[in-house]
Design a protein around this motif. Structure first.
Motif, mmCIF file in Angstrom:
data_model
loop_
_atom_site.group_PDB
_atom_site.id
_atom_site.type_symbol
_atom_site.label_atom_id
_atom_site.label_comp_id
_atom_site.label_asym_id
_atom_site.label_seq_id
_atom_site.Cartn_x
_atom_site.Cartn_y
_atom_site.Cartn_z
ATOM 1 N N ILE A 10 8.706 15.556 -7.364
ATOM 2 C CA ILE A 10 7.469 16.260 -7.705
ATOM 3 C C ILE A 10 6.294 15.342 -7.409
ATOM 4 O O ILE A 10 6.325 14.154 -7.729
ATOM 5 N N GLY A 11 5.265 15.896 -6.782
ATOM 6 C CA GLY A 11 4.013 15.165 -6.650
ATOM 7 C C GLY A 11 3.654 14.754 -5.246
ATOM 8 O O GLY A 11 3.970 15.437 -4.268
ATOM 9 N N LYS A 12 3.024 13.607 -5.146
ATOM 10 C CA LYS A 12 2.516 13.118 -3.865
ATOM 11 C C LYS A 12 3.665 12.755 -2.929
ATOM 12 O O LYS A 12 4.617 12.079 -3.316
ATOM 13 N N TRP A 13 3.542 13.180 -1.670
ATOM 14 C CA TRP A 13 4.473 12.794 -0.608
ATOM 15 C C TRP A 13 3.661 12.155 0.504
ATOM 16 O O TRP A 13 2.668 12.702 0.960
ATOM 17 N N HIS A 14 4.100 10.968 0.975
ATOM 18 C CA HIS A 14 3.289 10.208 1.923
ATOM 19 C C HIS A 14 4.177 9.453 2.911
ATOM 20 O O HIS A 14 3.858 8.356 3.329
ATOM 21 N N THR A 15 5.322 10.033 3.291
ATOM 22 C CA THR A 15 6.254 9.342 4.194
ATOM 23 C C THR A 15 6.826 10.324 5.202
ATOM 24 O O THR A 15 8.003 10.682 5.136
ATOM 25 N N GLY A 16 5.993 10.777 6.136
ATOM 26 C CA GLY A 16 6.456 11.706 7.157
ATOM 27 C C GLY A 16 6.289 13.148 6.721
ATOM 28 O O GLY A 16 6.364 13.468 5.526
ATOM 29 N N ARG A 17 6.095 14.028 7.677
ATOM 30 C CA ARG A 17 5.914 15.447 7.357
ATOM 31 C C ARG A 17 7.175 16.067 6.780
ATOM 32 O O ARG A 17 7.121 17.018 6.014
ATOM 33 N N ASP A 18 8.334 15.553 7.169
ATOM 34 C CA ASP A 18 9.627 16.047 6.679
ATOM 35 C C ASP A 18 9.848 15.492 5.266
ATOM 36 O O ASP A 18 10.089 14.299 5.088
ATOM 37 N N LEU A 50 -12.535 -8.468 -3.757
ATOM 38 C CA LEU A 50 -11.841 -7.288 -3.255
ATOM 39 C C LEU A 50 -12.160 -6.035 -4.065
ATOM 40 O O LEU A 50 -12.521 -6.086 -5.240
ATOM 41 N N ARG A 51 -11.957 -4.899 -3.413
ATOM 42 C CA ARG A 51 -12.003 -3.587 -4.058
ATOM 43 C C ARG A 51 -10.959 -2.712 -3.356
ATOM 44 O O ARG A 51 -11.256 -1.665 -2.813
ATOM 45 N N GLU A 52 -9.727 -3.180 -3.381
ATOM 46 C CA GLU A 52 -8.652 -2.529 -2.629
ATOM 47 C C GLU A 52 -7.319 -3.159 -2.983
ATOM 48 O O GLU A 52 -7.226 -4.038 -3.818
ATOM 49 N N LYS A 53 -6.265 -2.662 -2.306
ATOM 50 C CA LYS A 53 -4.941 -3.277 -2.392
ATOM 51 C C LYS A 53 -4.771 -4.158 -1.158
ATOM 52 O O LYS A 53 -5.693 -4.860 -0.784
ATOM 53 N N TRP A 54 -3.572 -4.204 -0.579
ATOM 54 C CA TRP A 54 -3.270 -4.879 0.689
ATOM 55 C C TRP A 54 -3.232 -6.406 0.622
ATOM 56 O O TRP A 54 -2.372 -7.018 1.233
ATOM 57 N N TRP A 87 0.853 -1.181 0.000
ATOM 58 C CA TRP A 87 0.000 0.000 0.000
ATOM 59 C C TRP A 87 0.891 1.234 0.000
ATOM 60 O O TRP A 87 2.111 1.133 0.062
ATOM 61 N N CYS A 88 0.260 2.403 -0.065
ATOM 62 C CA CYS A 88 0.953 3.627 -0.459
ATOM 63 C C CYS A 88 2.182 3.965 0.379
ATOM 64 O O CYS A 88 3.281 4.146 -0.153
ATOM 65 N N MET A 89 2.022 4.081 1.696
ATOM 66 C CA MET A 89 3.102 4.609 2.526
ATOM 67 C C MET A 89 4.309 3.672 2.609
ATOM 68 O O MET A 89 5.441 4.110 2.369
ATOM 69 N N PRO A 90 4.140 2.382 2.952
ATOM 70 C CA PRO A 90 5.338 1.533 3.020
ATOM 71 C C PRO A 90 5.982 1.311 1.658
ATOM 72 O O PRO A 90 7.206 1.126 1.581
ATOM 73 N N SER A 91 5.199 1.324 0.591
ATOM 74 C CA SER A 91 5.794 1.199 -0.736
ATOM 75 C C SER A 91 6.754 2.349 -0.996
ATOM 76 O O SER A 91 7.885 2.154 -1.460
ATOM 77 N N GLY A 93 -2.647 10.226 -9.263
ATOM 78 C CA GLY A 93 -3.500 9.302 -9.986
ATOM 79 C C GLY A 93 -2.832 7.947 -10.076
ATOM 80 O O GLY A 93 -1.608 7.864 -10.150
ATOM 81 N N VAL A 94 -3.558 6.835 -9.984
ATOM 82 C CA VAL A 94 -4.993 6.773 -10.187
ATOM 83 C C VAL A 94 -5.672 6.315 -8.883
ATOM 84 O O VAL A 94 -6.544 5.474 -8.886
ATOM 85 N N HIS A 95 -5.244 6.909 -7.766
ATOM 86 C CA HIS A 95 -5.819 6.605 -6.459
ATOM 87 C C HIS A 95 -7.293 7.025 -6.419
ATOM 88 O O HIS A 95 -7.713 7.923 -7.140
ATOM 89 N N GLY A 96 -8.071 6.371 -5.535
ATOM 90 C CA GLY A 96 -9.451 6.785 -5.344
ATOM 91 C C GLY A 96 -9.520 8.248 -4.933
ATOM 92 O O GLY A 96 -8.629 8.724 -4.251
ATOM 93 N N PRO A 97 -10.496 8.989 -5.400
ATOM 94 C CA PRO A 97 -11.741 8.560 -6.034
ATOM 95 C C PRO A 97 -11.677 8.401 -7.556
ATOM 96 O O PRO A 97 -12.723 8.522 -8.218
#
Length: 523
Positions: free
Chosen positions: A155-163, A350-354, A102-106, A245-249
């Motif tokens: 550039i783009g999405k950041w999802h691993t800590g505020r720093d 399913l309708r998800e990852k994990w 899933w997003c963060m550990p990846s 993209g292409v995350h929900g929604p």
């Protein structure tokens, strides 16, 4: 403009005035004005950099299954991604890539080269997606590229800590820093995101995120800058471009709302229970309802919308390739295209990852570099996300700054049929990392959306899954004979030796990568 329903990419596809695509997008975002200075003019090809090491453009999408790329065998026949296909046509494509769960550990694995259970100090903190880490305990390898002369940009999405690491790991940066946001801004995946540019406080950037990120990236390729900050144009560069993209929604750009008219996606055979051959948690589970005729409610609309949202990603790849070609950098830029993981649409209910199934996990993975990566090759060897990091470092001529969990894929990039002795190991421990897994948390916390934690091993055609909760049993699949993973062979007497061999191989990989939680499992 390259459009998603074309069967072949066109050359020279940029509009003569790129403001026509994005009118009004930068209102109220003055510090980004430099991004559009190139619109309406044709870039002049620049001389090759004095440093001949390859540039690296690492394109990283979100929740994009390999089924959403038309050159993959699993794609629906009506899917069209001509520009991503072009990368595969002129590069090497991996059929089975297990990038993350899933997003963060990846993303954390891509920044450290380590599997989740060895990423020290990374953790969720506060309300989701708040998170933190200690950069002394959890260093990110792009800093090493900086130290070896590369300009590094993200550039783009950041999802691993505020720093985000600006100024330490990255010379230039424009990020949607989700852990640092609250309220509706956390889920603004597609429109009007609050962006942090080169360490400045977040300000809203109007418009569609995929297009905005591509604008930033094209300007960087042409001018080696993000916002007003410039970089040394003689140095090689590394750009990690992380699309939301292409995350929900799964929101398409307005121009793509009519794509794929009349398309019908094949409904997975096990979208509804019962599934007596699956672990107990999945036997009666479904994320779908039946309508009057027995069809899954909303399935066709959801799958079409998902693929419509991919169209802008494919267009972005086309614009990036054109910018590289116009500036004379295409032949000296390693391009890697992948996603943080895949996404299941009905497979196994399913309708998800994990979950540990290919439908939920497998992402596209394509490498492109003329002269160093085989052209038009397809590799059947399963590979993991942690294999990407040592490969990028090797291609840049930089030694690994610490022991990585993955393996340099260069032999497979020059010969897709080369011998390869390394299995793929992938853990799913949701939001627990490093020593927070030692000891393991209580069993009731080893679940995510009613899906249990697990460790999987893929070697050759076989996949073996062990769950980190009691009572779920093991799973074994022969993906050559059963690519949809419908027949669990773990309890089949004829496959007990294979189970034993895969368990031994898993234990060997776990011992090599050193997760301390094994002390509590009895493995």
């Amino acid at each position: 403009m390259l459009v998603c329903n074309e069967t072949q990419p066109r050359e020279n596809a940029l509009p003569t005035n790129c403001l026509s695509m994005t009118s009004g997008r930068f209102l109220g975002f003055a510090f980004a004005a430099a991004l559009i200075s190139f619109c309406g003019t044709k870039a002049v090809a620049q001389a090759p950099a004095a440093d001949e090491r390859p540039n690296i453009l690492y394109i990283y999408t979100d929740d994009q299954s390999r089924r959403a790329v038309s050159c993959y065998e699993q794609a629906q026949p009506w899917v069209r991604t001509p520009n991503i296909d072009r990368l595969a046509r002129d590069g090497t494509r991996f059929r089975s890539a297990y990038i993350g769960t899933w997003c963060m550990p990846s993303r954390a694995s891509q920044l450290t080269g380590h599997l989740q259970f060895a990423i020290e100090s990374m953790r969720m903190e506060g309300s989701y997606p708040g998170s933190t880490y200690d950069p002394k305990l959890c260093p990110f390898w792009p800093r090493t590229l900086r130290e070896h002369g590369y300009v590094t940009a993200q550039i783009g999405k950041w999802h691993t800590g505020r720093d985000t690491g600006y100024g330490r790991d990255w010379d230039l940066q424009a990020v949607w820093n989700r852990p640092n946001l609250k309220g509706d801004d956390v889920n603004a995946y597609y429109f009007d995101q609050k962006m942090e540019v080169n360490g400045a406080p977040a300000r809203q950037l109007d418009g569609y995120s995929t297009d905005n990120y591509t604008d930033f990236a094209v300007d960087f390729i042409r001018n080696r800058r993000i916002g007003q900050n410039g970089a040394d144009r003689t140095r090689p560069w590394f750009l990690w471009l992380c699309y939301a993209g292409v995350h929900g929604p799964y929101t398409p750009a307005p121009r793509h709302l009519e794509e794929y008219p009349g398309s019908r996606a094949e409904v997975p055979v096990d979208i509804f229970p019962p599934r007596p051959n699956k672990p107990p948690h999945l036997r009666a589970r479904t994320r779908w309802k039946r309508d009057e005729d027995g069809s899954p409610v909303g399935f066709q609309k959801a799958v079409r919308k998902y693929h419509q949202a991919v169209c802008s990603l494919d267009e972005g790849v086309g614009r990036l390739l054109e910018a590289l070609r116009e500036t004379g950098q295409l032949d000296n830029t390693l391009i890697v295209f992948t996603s943080d993981q895949g996404f299941a649409w009905g497979q196994h209910g399913l309708r998800e990852k994990w979950a540990p199934y290919d439908a939920a996990l497998c992402a596209p993975l394509i490498f492109h570099l003329p002269g160093r990566v085989a052209s038009g090759a397809v590799c059947d060897v399963p590979v993991g996300g942690v294999d990407i990091v040592p490969t990028l470092l090797a291609m840049a001529g930089v030694e690994e700054p610490w022991t990585m969990h993955g393996h340099d894929l260069s032999p497979l990039l020059s010969d897709a049929g080369a011998d390869w002795a390394h299995p793929v190991l992938l853990p799913q421990t949701h939001d627990f990392y490093g020593s927070d897994l030692n000891p393991l948390p209580p069993e009731d916390r080893r679940w995510r959306r009613e899906l249990p934690w697990y460790v999987l091993l893929r070697r050759g055609s076989y996949k073996y899954v062990r769950y980190l909760v009691d009572g779920e049993g093991d799973e074994l699949y022969d993906l050559a004979a059963d690519p949809d993973e419908l027949s669990n062979l773990a309890s089949d007497p004829a496959h007990q030796q294979t189970v034993a061999d895969m368990r031994e191989a898993m234990n060997n990989e776990l011992q090599r990568t050193g997760p301390e939680f094994l002390q509590a499992t009895g493995w």
